[in-house]
Write an enzyme that holds these catalytic residues in place. Structure first.
Site, PDB file in Angstrom:
ATOM      1  N   THR A 195       0.842  -1.217   0.000  1.00  0.00           N
ATOM      2  CA  THR A 195       0.000   0.000   0.000  1.00  0.00           C
ATOM      3  C   THR A 195       0.872   1.259   0.000  1.00  0.00           C
ATOM      4  O   THR A 195       0.524   2.256  -0.621  1.00  0.00           O
ATOM      5  CB  THR A 195      -0.984   0.020   1.191  1.00  0.00           C
ATOM      6  OG1 THR A 195      -0.251  -0.016   2.435  1.00  0.00           O
ATOM      7  CG2 THR A 195      -1.950  -1.142   1.127  1.00  0.00           C
ATOM      8  N   TYR A 208       1.333  11.540   6.547  1.00  0.00           N
ATOM      9  CA  TYR A 208       2.142  10.782   5.581  1.00  0.00           C
ATOM     10  C   TYR A 208       3.208  11.645   4.913  1.00  0.00           C
ATOM     11  O   TYR A 208       4.234  11.126   4.456  1.00  0.00           O
ATOM     12  CB  TYR A 208       1.241  10.067   4.561  1.00  0.00           C
ATOM     13  CG  TYR A 208       0.757   8.766   5.162  1.00  0.00           C
ATOM     14  CD1 TYR A 208       1.655   7.738   5.439  1.00  0.00           C
ATOM     15  CD2 TYR A 208      -0.571   8.593   5.525  1.00  0.00           C
ATOM     16  CE1 TYR A 208       1.249   6.558   6.040  1.00  0.00           C
ATOM     17  CE2 TYR A 208      -0.999   7.409   6.127  1.00  0.00           C
ATOM     18  CZ  TYR A 208      -0.075   6.394   6.370  1.00  0.00           C
ATOM     19  OH  TYR A 208      -0.473   5.236   6.978  1.00  0.00           O
ATOM     20  N   LEU A 268      -3.639   5.208   0.627  1.00  0.00           N
ATOM     21  CA  LEU A 268      -5.045   4.785   0.699  1.00  0.00           C
ATOM     22  C   LEU A 268      -5.112   3.266   0.932  1.00  0.00           C
ATOM     23  O   LEU A 268      -5.790   2.530   0.199  1.00  0.00           O
ATOM     24  CB  LEU A 268      -5.760   5.196  -0.594  1.00  0.00           C
ATOM     25  CG  LEU A 268      -5.716   6.715  -0.855  1.00  0.00           C
ATOM     26  CD1 LEU A 268      -6.303   7.040  -2.221  1.00  0.00           C
ATOM     27  CD2 LEU A 268      -6.455   7.479   0.250  1.00  0.00           C
ATOM     28  N   HIS A 269      -4.443   2.832   2.021  1.00  0.00           N
ATOM     29  CA  HIS A 269      -4.308   1.393   2.308  1.00  0.00           C
ATOM     30  C   HIS A 269      -5.582   0.592   1.996  1.00  0.00           C
ATOM     31  O   HIS A 269      -5.567  -0.393   1.265  1.00  0.00           O
ATOM     32  CB  HIS A 269      -4.023   1.165   3.802  1.00  0.00           C
ATOM     33  CG  HIS A 269      -2.897   1.914   4.373  1.00  0.00           C
ATOM     34  ND1 HIS A 269      -1.598   1.514   4.253  1.00  0.00           N
ATOM     35  CD2 HIS A 269      -2.870   3.051   5.129  1.00  0.00           C
ATOM     36  CE1 HIS A 269      -0.807   2.348   4.902  1.00  0.00           C
ATOM     37  NE2 HIS A 269      -1.552   3.294   5.444  1.00  0.00           N
ATOM     38  N   ASP A 270      -6.672   0.997   2.661  1.00  0.00           N
ATOM     39  CA  ASP A 270      -7.889   0.171   2.640  1.00  0.00           C
ATOM     40  C   ASP A 270      -8.530   0.135   1.254  1.00  0.00           C
ATOM     41  O   ASP A 270      -9.132  -0.874   0.869  1.00  0.00           O
ATOM     42  CB  ASP A 270      -8.900   0.711   3.657  1.00  0.00           C
ATOM     43  CG  ASP A 270      -8.393   0.579   5.077  1.00  0.00           C
ATOM     44  OD1 ASP A 270      -7.484  -0.233   5.313  1.00  0.00           O
ATOM     45  OD2 ASP A 270      -8.913   1.298   5.957  1.00  0.00           O
TER      46      ASP A 270
END
Ligand code: BDR
Ligand code: CA
Length: 317
Positions: A195, A229, A240-242
């Protein structure tokens, strides 16, 4: 059509993930279930309701889940990353849905949906794994009703919450271990290593913001998160990991995987919550064996520009 349940703790990147699912005609979003994590459960649940209202999806049921880890209380404030309301202090800019969560709790709603769905359902856990561990413990007969778990969590090298642990696993290591190590469900784990590589810059955010009201509102939620970040990477960007995990659920195969034997550290030392993956070559493991018994597919590579374009195109409408 992929039937989908998102289990979430919104959370700025969770907000993008929910919006992405809502903007994707290939998925039937059956429910959003909430869990503590980036903020307390009341807050993550309120955020989930508001985000669905933003996306015009007041038809999607929201159920409250766990308000703490399964076994050991874990005190962690994610405010420094996601702001004091989980959405950079900007939750009030979202429409107030006027809806309440359904009466059933998260585990009850997931169980009912799994039982009734004509085809097995994909679950995308993008917060601490507490609800999923409770679901599997309470309803073992429903395992076969889960097509796969696409989980955002874990870090192969270096944590974002401690030196070695990623936030979702660290928040409830016992739950994570139950799901990742003790169960045998088809599972794809999307770790921060990947990610982080898919991070987006200011130009990407500006393009999304200019694309229309949905994009502008989402980008409006990112101030604290971008600031975090930017410090983390030393360049203006966000992760935007998720949404990367939801993108894989929408478009299976978008992420390339490697299968590694894994363990989750549940001790109370400095590596609590860490994902331990045996990354020696298959030949070496075949020769010497591995002390880790459960092999999980881990997303290790992708076409980064394709992922960024996919997110932008979908969220821009
Ligand atoms: C994960 O932790 C949270 O901060 C994010 O919402 C994401 O689910 C990344 O480590
Ligand atoms: Ca999350």
């Amino acid at each position: 059509m992929t039937s989908l349940i998102i289990d979430t703790d919104p959370g700025v990147d969770d907000a993008f993930a929910i919006a992405l699912a809502c903007a994707s005609p290939e998925v039937d979003l059956l429910a959003v279930t909430t869990v503590f994590g980036n903020a307390a459960l009341d807050t993550t649940t309120r955020n989930a309701l508001r985000l669905l209202a933003l996306c015009g999806r007041d038809d999607v049921p929201v159920a409250r889940g766990a308000d703490r880890p399964l076994v050991h209380p874990q005190v962690h404030e994610a405010e420094l990353v996601h702001g004091n309301d989980g959405l950079s202090g900007r939750a009030h800019t979202l429409p107030d849905s006027g809806r309440s969560p359904v009466e059933s709790d998260a585990v009850g709603l997931m169980a009912a949906l799994l039982r009734d769905a004509p085809e097995p359902v994909t679950i995308v856990p993008i917060g601490p794994l507490t609800n999923i561990a409770a679901l599997l413990a309470a309803y073992p007969s429903l395992r076969s009703r889960i097509a796969r778990l696409v989980i955002m969590g874990g870090a192969l090298s270096g944590g974002n919450t401690t030196a070695v642990a990623e936030f979702n696993l660290w928040s409830d290591p016992e739950a994570a271990r139950r799901v990742l190590v003790e169960e045998r469900l088809p599972t794809l784990l999307v770790p921060t290593d990947l990610t982080f590589r898919c991070r987006v810059d200011r130009a990407w955010l500006d393009r999304l913001s200019a694309a229309g009201p949905l994009g502008a509102t989402l980008v409006g939620l990112t101030a604290d998160y971008v600031a975090h970040y930017t410090t983390f990477f030393g360049e203006e960007c966000t992760v935007l990991h998720d949404a990367i995990a939801v993108a894989e659920a929408i478009r299976p195969g978008l992420l390339r995987t490697t299968t590694y034997p894994v363990e989750v550290d549940c001790t109370f030392g400095p590596s609590r919550g860490a994902l331990v993956a045996d990354r020696r070559t298959p030949e070496i493991i075949a020769t010497f064996g591995s002390t880790l018994a459960r092999a999980v597919d881990i997303a290790t590579d992708t076409d980064v520009d394709e992922v960024r374009d996919f997110l932008l195109t979908r969220l821009a409408g």
